[in-house]
Design an enzyme around this catalytic site. Structure first.
Site, PDB file in Angstrom:
ATOM      1  N   GLY A  54      -1.630   0.305  13.236  1.00  0.00           N
ATOM      2  CA  GLY A  54      -1.177  -0.138  11.916  1.00  0.00           C
ATOM      3  C   GLY A  54      -1.883   0.638  10.818  1.00  0.00           C
ATOM      4  O   GLY A  54      -2.439   1.724  11.055  1.00  0.00           O
ATOM      5  N   GLY A  55      -1.877   0.075   9.616  1.00  0.00           N
ATOM      6  CA  GLY A  55      -2.483   0.746   8.468  1.00  0.00           C
ATOM      7  C   GLY A  55      -3.978   0.967   8.648  1.00  0.00           C
ATOM      8  O   GLY A  55      -4.513   2.020   8.261  1.00  0.00           O
ATOM      9  N   LYS A  69       0.810  -1.227   0.000  1.00  0.00           N
ATOM     10  CA  LYS A  69       0.000   0.000   0.000  1.00  0.00           C
ATOM     11  C   LYS A  69       0.843   1.277   0.000  1.00  0.00           C
ATOM     12  O   LYS A  69       0.379   2.313  -0.450  1.00  0.00           O
ATOM     13  CB  LYS A  69      -0.943   0.027   1.209  1.00  0.00           C
ATOM     14  CG  LYS A  69      -2.105  -0.950   1.098  1.00  0.00           C
ATOM     15  CD  LYS A  69      -3.055  -0.788   2.275  1.00  0.00           C
ATOM     16  CE  LYS A  69      -4.185  -1.791   2.200  1.00  0.00           C
ATOM     17  NZ  LYS A  69      -5.231  -1.540   3.201  1.00  0.00           N
ATOM     18  N   ASP A  87     -10.283   2.802   1.848  1.00  0.00           N
ATOM     19  CA  ASP A  87     -10.500   2.259   3.202  1.00  0.00           C
ATOM     20  C   ASP A  87     -11.118   3.326   4.105  1.00  0.00           C
ATOM     21  O   ASP A  87     -11.977   3.031   4.940  1.00  0.00           O
ATOM     22  CB  ASP A  87      -9.176   1.803   3.836  1.00  0.00           C
ATOM     23  CG  ASP A  87      -8.617   0.557   3.180  1.00  0.00           C
ATOM     24  OD1 ASP A  87      -9.410  -0.276   2.702  1.00  0.00           O
ATOM     25  OD2 ASP A  87      -7.382   0.413   3.139  1.00  0.00           O
TER      26      ASP A  87
HETATM   27  P1  ATR Z   1      -2.956  -3.447   9.784  1.00  0.00           P
HETATM   28  O1  ATR Z   1      -2.066  -2.750   8.791  1.00  0.00           O
HETATM   29  O2  ATR Z   1      -3.982  -4.342   9.126  1.00  0.00           O
HETATM   30  O3  ATR Z   1      -3.565  -2.524  10.766  1.00  0.00           O
HETATM   31  P2  ATR Z   1      -0.675  -4.332  11.370  1.00  0.00           P
HETATM   32  O4  ATR Z   1       0.114  -3.188  10.900  1.00  0.00           O
HETATM   33  O5  ATR Z   1      -0.051  -5.660  11.360  1.00  0.00           O
HETATM   34  O6  ATR Z   1      -2.027  -4.504  10.558  1.00  0.00           O
HETATM   35  O7  ATR Z   1      -1.213  -3.961  12.820  1.00  0.00           O
HETATM   36  C1  ATR Z   1      -1.585  -4.906  13.681  1.00  0.00           C
HETATM   37  C2  ATR Z   1      -1.958  -4.221  14.983  1.00  0.00           C
HETATM   38  O8  ATR Z   1      -2.298  -5.221  15.937  1.00  0.00           O
HETATM   39  C3  ATR Z   1      -0.815  -3.418  15.580  1.00  0.00           C
HETATM   40  O9  ATR Z   1      -1.345  -2.286  16.213  1.00  0.00           O
HETATM   41  C4  ATR Z   1      -0.230  -4.400  16.603  1.00  0.00           C
HETATM   42  O10 ATR Z   1       0.440  -3.822  17.681  1.00  0.00           O
HETATM   43  P3  ATR Z   1       2.051  -3.533  17.582  1.00  0.00           P
HETATM   44  O11 ATR Z   1       2.192  -2.265  16.832  1.00  0.00           O
HETATM   45  O12 ATR Z   1       2.481  -3.423  19.001  1.00  0.00           O
HETATM   46  O13 ATR Z   1       2.647  -4.707  16.875  1.00  0.00           O
HETATM   47  C5  ATR Z   1      -1.482  -5.065  17.100  1.00  0.00           C
HETATM   48  N1  ATR Z   1      -1.184  -6.362  17.713  1.00  0.00           N
HETATM   49  C6  ATR Z   1      -0.851  -7.503  17.081  1.00  0.00           C
HETATM   50  N2  ATR Z   1      -0.635  -8.495  17.978  1.00  0.00           N
HETATM   51  C7  ATR Z   1      -0.839  -7.953  19.212  1.00  0.00           C
HETATM   52  C8  ATR Z   1      -0.788  -8.454  20.569  1.00  0.00           C
HETATM   53  N3  ATR Z   1      -0.480  -9.740  20.825  1.00  0.00           N
HETATM   54  N4  ATR Z   1      -1.071  -7.589  21.576  1.00  0.00           N
HETATM   55  C9  ATR Z   1      -1.388  -6.297  21.323  1.00  0.00           C
HETATM   56  N5  ATR Z   1      -1.457  -5.777  20.085  1.00  0.00           N
HETATM   57  C10 ATR Z   1      -1.192  -6.581  19.041  1.00  0.00           C
END
Ligand code: ATR
Length: 270
Positions: A128-129, A64, A100
Site C-alpha cells: 500500500g501507500g 494523498k 513519510d
Molecule cells: P497503507 O496505504 O496504509 O499502506 P493499505 O493500502 O490499505 O494501507 O494497505 C494495507 C496493506 O495490508 C495491503 O498490503 C494489504 O494487502 P492487499 O493489497 O492484498 O489488500 C494488507 N492486508 C490487509 N489485510 C490483509 C490480510 N488479511 N492479509 C494479508 N494482507 C493484508
C-alpha cells in the site's frame, strides 16, 4: 500556526497532540484542526484554507494522491511515490511534500546504532501507500536488495515496476523463504493493528542481528515485535515514524525545527 489534517476518516489521528505539543513548547499561537472530507469536497476545502491564511496542512488517506494536481510543485520523494502527505501554502500556492519517506528513515537512524543500508537486504510486507514510502526511503539510503511480498501479488508487481530492479517480488505464501538473507524486516500491512487479524510470520531462520520493524503503533508492541523480542532481535515500533514525519511539517509551517523527545513520545502513546 494555522494548520490541520485532511483525510477521511481523521478522528483517531494523533497529529493534533504532536503539533499542539510543539506549539506550546515554542510559544506559538495557533491551531491544528482535523478536516474530515470526502473526495468531492477536497478542492473546495483547500481553497478555503488558502483564503483563510493557513500555513499548510497534512494529508492522509484517501487524499494523498488527489491532492497532487492541486499543488504547484511537489518534492522528489512525493514524485517518486506518487503521494503527498504535507502541503506548505506560500503566496496562495500549494507546495506538496512527502515526509513519510524521510520520517521512516529518520526513525531508523535514531533507532539503529551505525545505521547504514548499503549492501543490506530488506523484506517489506505489504504494497500500500506505506510500503511505497518505506521502499523509497530504503532506496534513497542505498539499500542493495528489497524483497517485497503482498497478499495481492499484482499490487507488489506494480510497485516492483515503479521501483526497479533491486526490488524482487515473492509470493505471500513464501514470505518467510528469504529469512536467512534479510537484515531488516518491515511490516507495512494492517495486520496486527488493533481490531485487525494478527500477522502470521515465522521468524525462524532470521539472522541474529536482523532488525524487525512494525510501522503499526496501535498496539505499540504487535505480536510480530513481541515474538522478535523474545528471540533477542532488535525491534522498532511504529511510533517513531509518525513523530518523525510530523517534524518537517512543523518546521516548514513555523520556521522552527522541533525535536522528537521521549516526553512527546509518551504523551502521544498515552
Ligand atoms: P497503507 O496505504 O496504509 O499502506 P493499505 O493500502 O490499505 O494501507 O494497505 C494495507 C496493506 O495490508 C495491503 O498490503 C494489504 O494487502 P492487499 O493489497 O492484498 O489488500 C494488507 N492486508 C490487509 N489485510 C490483509 C490480510 N488479511 N492479509 C494479508 N494482507 C493484508
Amino acid at each position: 500556526m494555522k494548520a490541520g489534517l485532511i483525510g477521511h476518516p481523521v478522528a483517531q489521528s494523533k497529529s493534533p497532540i504532536i503539533h499542539e505539543y510543539w506549539m506550546k513548547q515554542f510559544n506559538i499561537e495557533g491551531k491544528y484542526e482535523l478536516f474530515d472530507v470526502e473526495d468531492m469536497h477536497l478542492e473546495a476545502l483547500v481553497k478555503q484554507l488558502v483564503t483563510q491564511g493557513y500555513d499548510g496542512f497534512n494529508v492522509t488517506v484517501p487524499h494523498k494522491e488527489n491532492i497532487i494536481p492541486l499543488c504547484k510543485t511537489i518534492d522528489s520523494n512525493a514524485k517518486k511515490i506518487g503521494a503527498v502527505n504535507m502541503v506548505h501554502i506560500q503566496d496562495g500556492a500549494l507546495y506538496g511534500y512527502n515526509t513519510d519517506v524521510a520520517g521512516f528513515i529518520q526513525n531508523l537512524k535514531q533507532s539503529i546504532i551505525d545505521f547504514n543500508m548499503t549492501g543490506k537486504t530488506a523484506l517489506v510486507l505489504g504494497a500500500g501507500g506505506a510500503a511505497r514510502a518505506v521502499i523509497q526511503g530504503l532506496k534513497n539510503e542505498g539499500i542493495n536488495k528489497i524483497y517485497l511480498t503482498n497478499r495481492t501479488r499484482e499490487k507488489a508487481d506494480i510497485l516492483q515496476q515503479n521501483f526497479g530492479s533491486n526490488v524482487e517480488v515473492i509470493d505471500w505464501d513464501e514470505r518467510e523463504s528469504k529469512n536467512n538473507e534479510i537484515n531488516l524486516l518491515v511490516n507495512t500491512t494492517s495486520l496486527g493493528m488493533v481490531n485487525k487479524p494478527s500477522l502470521i510470520f515465522d521468524l525462524n531462520g532470521l539472522k541474529k542481528d536482523a532488525i524487525v520493524h512494525d510501522i503499526i503503533y496501535n498496539p505499540l508492541m504487535t505480536d510480530l515485535l513481541r515474538q522478535a523480542e523474545e528471540r533477542g532481535l532488535k525491534v522498532i515500533t511504529g511510533i517513531g515514524m509518525l513523530l518523525y514525519q510530523a517534524a518537517p511539517s512543523f518546521a516548514l509551517w513555523t520556521g522552527i525545527t522541533p525535536s522528537v523527545t521521549l516526553d512527546l513520545t509518551n504523551l502521544v502513546l498515552r
